[in-house]
Design a protein around this motif. Structure first.
Motif, PDB file in Angstrom:
ATOM      1  N   LEU A 194      -0.396   3.332  -7.095  1.00  0.00           N
ATOM      2  CA  LEU A 194      -1.682   3.975  -7.332  1.00  0.00           C
ATOM      3  C   LEU A 194      -2.167   4.831  -6.098  1.00  0.00           C
ATOM      4  O   LEU A 194      -2.478   5.976  -6.345  1.00  0.00           O
ATOM      5  CB  LEU A 194      -2.757   2.944  -7.665  1.00  0.00           C
ATOM      6  N   LYS A 195      -1.969   4.195  -4.986  1.00  0.00           N
ATOM      7  CA  LYS A 195      -2.467   4.810  -3.844  1.00  0.00           C
ATOM      8  C   LYS A 195      -1.365   5.973  -3.488  1.00  0.00           C
ATOM      9  O   LYS A 195      -1.790   7.185  -2.845  1.00  0.00           O
ATOM     10  CB  LYS A 195      -2.232   3.841  -2.509  1.00  0.00           C
ATOM     11  N   GLY A 196      -0.061   5.914  -3.851  1.00  0.00           N
ATOM     12  CA  GLY A 196       0.864   6.926  -3.513  1.00  0.00           C
ATOM     13  C   GLY A 196       0.631   8.287  -4.595  1.00  0.00           C
ATOM     14  O   GLY A 196       0.529   9.348  -3.973  1.00  0.00           O
ATOM     15  N   ASN A 197       0.372   8.015  -5.784  1.00  0.00           N
ATOM     16  CA  ASN A 197      -0.065   9.028  -6.667  1.00  0.00           C
ATOM     17  C   ASN A 197      -1.212   9.710  -5.984  1.00  0.00           C
ATOM     18  O   ASN A 197      -1.360  10.935  -6.250  1.00  0.00           O
ATOM     19  CB  ASN A 197      -0.150   8.537  -7.952  1.00  0.00           C
ATOM     20  N   PHE A 198      -2.260   8.891  -5.609  1.00  0.00           N
ATOM     21  CA  PHE A 198      -3.529   9.429  -5.307  1.00  0.00           C
ATOM     22  C   PHE A 198      -3.461  10.437  -4.079  1.00  0.00           C
ATOM     23  O   PHE A 198      -4.066  11.423  -4.237  1.00  0.00           O
ATOM     24  CB  PHE A 198      -4.429   8.411  -4.774  1.00  0.00           C
ATOM     25  N   VAL A 199      -2.630  10.029  -2.886  1.00  0.00           N
ATOM     26  CA  VAL A 199      -2.473  10.932  -2.033  1.00  0.00           C
ATOM     27  C   VAL A 199      -1.273  12.027  -2.124  1.00  0.00           C
ATOM     28  O   VAL A 199      -1.103  12.751  -1.084  1.00  0.00           O
ATOM     29  CB  VAL A 199      -2.378  10.276  -0.805  1.00  0.00           C
ATOM     30  N   GLY A 200      -0.631  11.744  -3.138  1.00  0.00           N
ATOM     31  CA  GLY A 200       0.533  12.736  -3.514  1.00  0.00           C
ATOM     32  C   GLY A 200       1.999  12.669  -2.644  1.00  0.00           C
ATOM     33  O   GLY A 200       2.701  13.329  -2.485  1.00  0.00           O
ATOM     34  N   ASP A 201       2.023  11.109  -2.239  1.00  0.00           N
ATOM     35  CA  ASP A 201       3.033  10.608  -1.467  1.00  0.00           C
ATOM     36  C   ASP A 201       4.272  10.192  -2.493  1.00  0.00           C
ATOM     37  O   ASP A 201       3.736   9.352  -3.393  1.00  0.00           O
ATOM     38  CB  ASP A 201       3.035   9.756  -0.321  1.00  0.00           C
ATOM     39  N   SER A 202       5.511  10.171  -2.200  1.00  0.00           N
ATOM     40  CA  SER A 202       6.483   9.398  -2.760  1.00  0.00           C
ATOM     41  C   SER A 202       6.587   8.266  -2.390  1.00  0.00           C
ATOM     42  O   SER A 202       6.987   8.111  -0.845  1.00  0.00           O
ATOM     43  CB  SER A 202       7.915  10.135  -2.837  1.00  0.00           C
ATOM     44  N   VAL A 203       6.578   6.910  -3.022  1.00  0.00           N
ATOM     45  CA  VAL A 203       6.823   5.660  -2.168  1.00  0.00           C
ATOM     46  C   VAL A 203       7.789   4.861  -2.961  1.00  0.00           C
ATOM     47  O   VAL A 203       7.547   3.595  -2.899  1.00  0.00           O
ATOM     48  CB  VAL A 203       5.154   4.964  -2.488  1.00  0.00           C
ATOM     49  N   LYS A 204       8.409   5.339  -3.829  1.00  0.00           N
ATOM     50  CA  LYS A 204       9.317   4.618  -4.416  1.00  0.00           C
ATOM     51  C   LYS A 204      10.224   3.624  -3.727  1.00  0.00           C
ATOM     52  O   LYS A 204      10.488   2.751  -4.171  1.00  0.00           O
ATOM     53  CB  LYS A 204      10.145   5.632  -5.498  1.00  0.00           C
ATOM     54  N   GLY A 205      10.435   4.334  -2.596  1.00  0.00           N
ATOM     55  CA  GLY A 205      11.408   3.350  -1.616  1.00  0.00           C
ATOM     56  C   GLY A 205      10.767   2.088  -0.918  1.00  0.00           C
ATOM     57  O   GLY A 205      11.448   1.402  -0.301  1.00  0.00           O
ATOM     58  N   LEU A 206       9.378   1.980  -1.229  1.00  0.00           N
ATOM     59  CA  LEU A 206       8.625   0.797  -0.669  1.00  0.00           C
ATOM     60  C   LEU A 206       8.428  -0.184  -1.928  1.00  0.00           C
ATOM     61  O   LEU A 206       7.982  -1.210  -1.816  1.00  0.00           O
ATOM     62  CB  LEU A 206       7.261   1.410  -0.207  1.00  0.00           C
ATOM     63  N   LEU A 207       8.917   0.160  -3.275  1.00  0.00           N
ATOM     64  CA  LEU A 207       8.762  -0.820  -4.339  1.00  0.00           C
ATOM     65  C   LEU A 207       9.871  -1.833  -4.273  1.00  0.00           C
ATOM     66  O   LEU A 207      10.841  -1.854  -3.600  1.00  0.00           O
ATOM     67  CB  LEU A 207       8.973   0.142  -5.664  1.00  0.00           C
ATOM     68  N   SER A 208       9.391  -3.348  -4.874  1.00  0.00           N
ATOM     69  CA  SER A 208      10.458  -4.276  -5.108  1.00  0.00           C
ATOM     70  C   SER A 208      10.882  -4.473  -6.363  1.00  0.00           C
ATOM     71  O   SER A 208      10.020  -4.073  -7.182  1.00  0.00           O
ATOM     72  CB  SER A 208       9.656  -5.459  -4.439  1.00  0.00           C
ATOM     73  N   GLU A 209      11.879  -4.967  -6.511  1.00  0.00           N
ATOM     74  CA  GLU A 209      12.159  -5.353  -7.595  1.00  0.00           C
ATOM     75  C   GLU A 209      12.080  -6.956  -8.044  1.00  0.00           C
ATOM     76  O   GLU A 209      12.688  -7.452  -8.806  1.00  0.00           O
ATOM     77  CB  GLU A 209      13.760  -5.021  -8.117  1.00  0.00           C
ATOM     78  N   ALA A 210      11.255  -7.571  -7.352  1.00  0.00           N
ATOM     79  CA  ALA A 210      11.388  -8.975  -7.417  1.00  0.00           C
ATOM     80  C   ALA A 210      10.063  -9.432  -8.459  1.00  0.00           C
ATOM     81  O   ALA A 210       9.892 -10.858  -8.553  1.00  0.00           O
ATOM     82  CB  ALA A 210      10.923  -9.598  -6.038  1.00  0.00           C
TER      83      ALA A 210
END
Length: 331
Positions: free
Chosen positions: A100-116
């Motif tokens: 949500l925050k990544g989309n809002f500011v236009g940053d790619s944050v996929k590398g910060l996601l967890s698969e847990a």
């Protein structure tokens, strides 16, 4: 929990007791703090099953992989997966808030996601990118839409995060209460109360207005939410606990913070120690779902402690200072 239900956890309890031997204990914390280099420090994690050839830069990834492996392993050995689902919810919420925050500011944050989490990373990314959350579980869908709308309207990520956090605790409470396991329910209530107490102190330090403060508190603890909406001062802060000595250490730490005699990071340290003391109540428990809860909670705290210790090594050359600020492990 009935005696029959406890017996169903006999096998998993014995496995978990064996797994506890690989937890990062006091000696391992000391070794990591005293290591001559960060690379020497992370070698301890290899001994604890975090993988091979770990580097200081790969610690976060190693922790997440270990978390996924641990959740999967315990799910396969316990009669009821809901005990693991409880802890997975945290990572659904982490992913949702991050996107949500990544989309809002236009940053790619996929590398910060967890698969847990309980929602696959692919599904959670797809829903976020299209702003179509129909594939999300019903228990998350409305909260995500509300948080997204609030973030766009107010441009305040703290408010949008609070919606996701409240929903997380609501789902966690549903899981804990469905088990009718007193230890599990008490654990949920304890971390809820500690979260609210720390939030009250942080908001007071930020000079938030009382009418806005109510937006942030969760309702799954034992301390009434209305108690946090009062005009809290360093002297009146102790009234929150209503005489419950379990919170006395954190209340005292909070009063020091409000008097500018200590910093906010000290709150987390005191809070974690309270949780460790609670979890250690199962040390003499032979078998039962309580051991599943205490192990998973202790493992989660361990992951946080490792990251904290590695960050402290960059700020301090004093091993004693690093050990003190890292906290007391469960093992």
């Amino acid at each position: 929990m009935s005696e029959l239900s406890k017996i169903e956890y006999l096998y998993s309890s014995s496995r978990i007791r064996a797994m506890e031997n690989s937890l990062v204990d006091t000696d391992r914390i000391k070794h990591m703090a005293e290591a001559q280099s960060d690379q020497d420090a992370v070698k301890v994690l290899e001994e604890c099953g975090y993988g091979e050839k770990i580097t200081p830069d790969s610690v976060y990834k190693a922790i997440d992989q270990k978390r996924i492996k641990t959740f999967d392993e315990i799910e396969k050995m316990v009669p009821e997966k809901k005990y693991v689902t409880f802890f997975r919810y945290k990572y659904d919420c982490h992913n949702i808030k991050t996107l949500l925050k990544g989309n809002f500011v236009g940053d790619s944050v996929k590398g910060l996601l967890s698969e847990a989490g309980t929602i696959s990373k692919e599904k959670i990314i797809s829903g976020s990118e299209s702003e179509n959350y129909s594939d999300y579980p019903d228990s998350f869908r409305e909260a995500v839409r509300n948080a997204e709308e609030l973030l766009k309207r107010t441009r305040d990520p703290q408010l949008s995060d609070s919606i996701i956090d409240k929903n997380m605790y609501k789902q966690m409470a549903g899981v804990a209460e469905s088990t009718e396991n007193k230890f599990f329910i008490d654990y949920l209530r304890l971390i809820s109360d500690l979260t609210n107490i720390k939030m009250a102190i942080r908001l007071k330090k930020m000079n938030q207005q009382p009418e806005r403060i109510g937006e942030f508190f969760i309702e799954t603890g034992t301390i009434p939410v209305n108690a946090f909406k009062q005009n809290i001062t360093a002297d009146s802060f102790g009234d929150l606990s209503d005489g419950d000595t379990q919170f006395s250490g954190l209340i005292a730490a909070g009063s020091k913070v409000l008097k500018n005699e200590s910093n906010l990071s000290y709150l987390d340290l005191v809070s974690d120690n309270i949780v460790v003391d609670f979890l250690r109540e199962t040390k003499n428990t032979g078998f039962g779902a309580e051991l599943v809860v205490s192990y998973l909670a202790a493992f989660e705290m361990e992951c946080i402690m490792i990251q904290k210790l590695m960050a402290l090594r960059k700020k301090s050359d004093d091993p004693s200072d690093i050990i003190e600020k890292t906290g007391v492990p469960y093992a």
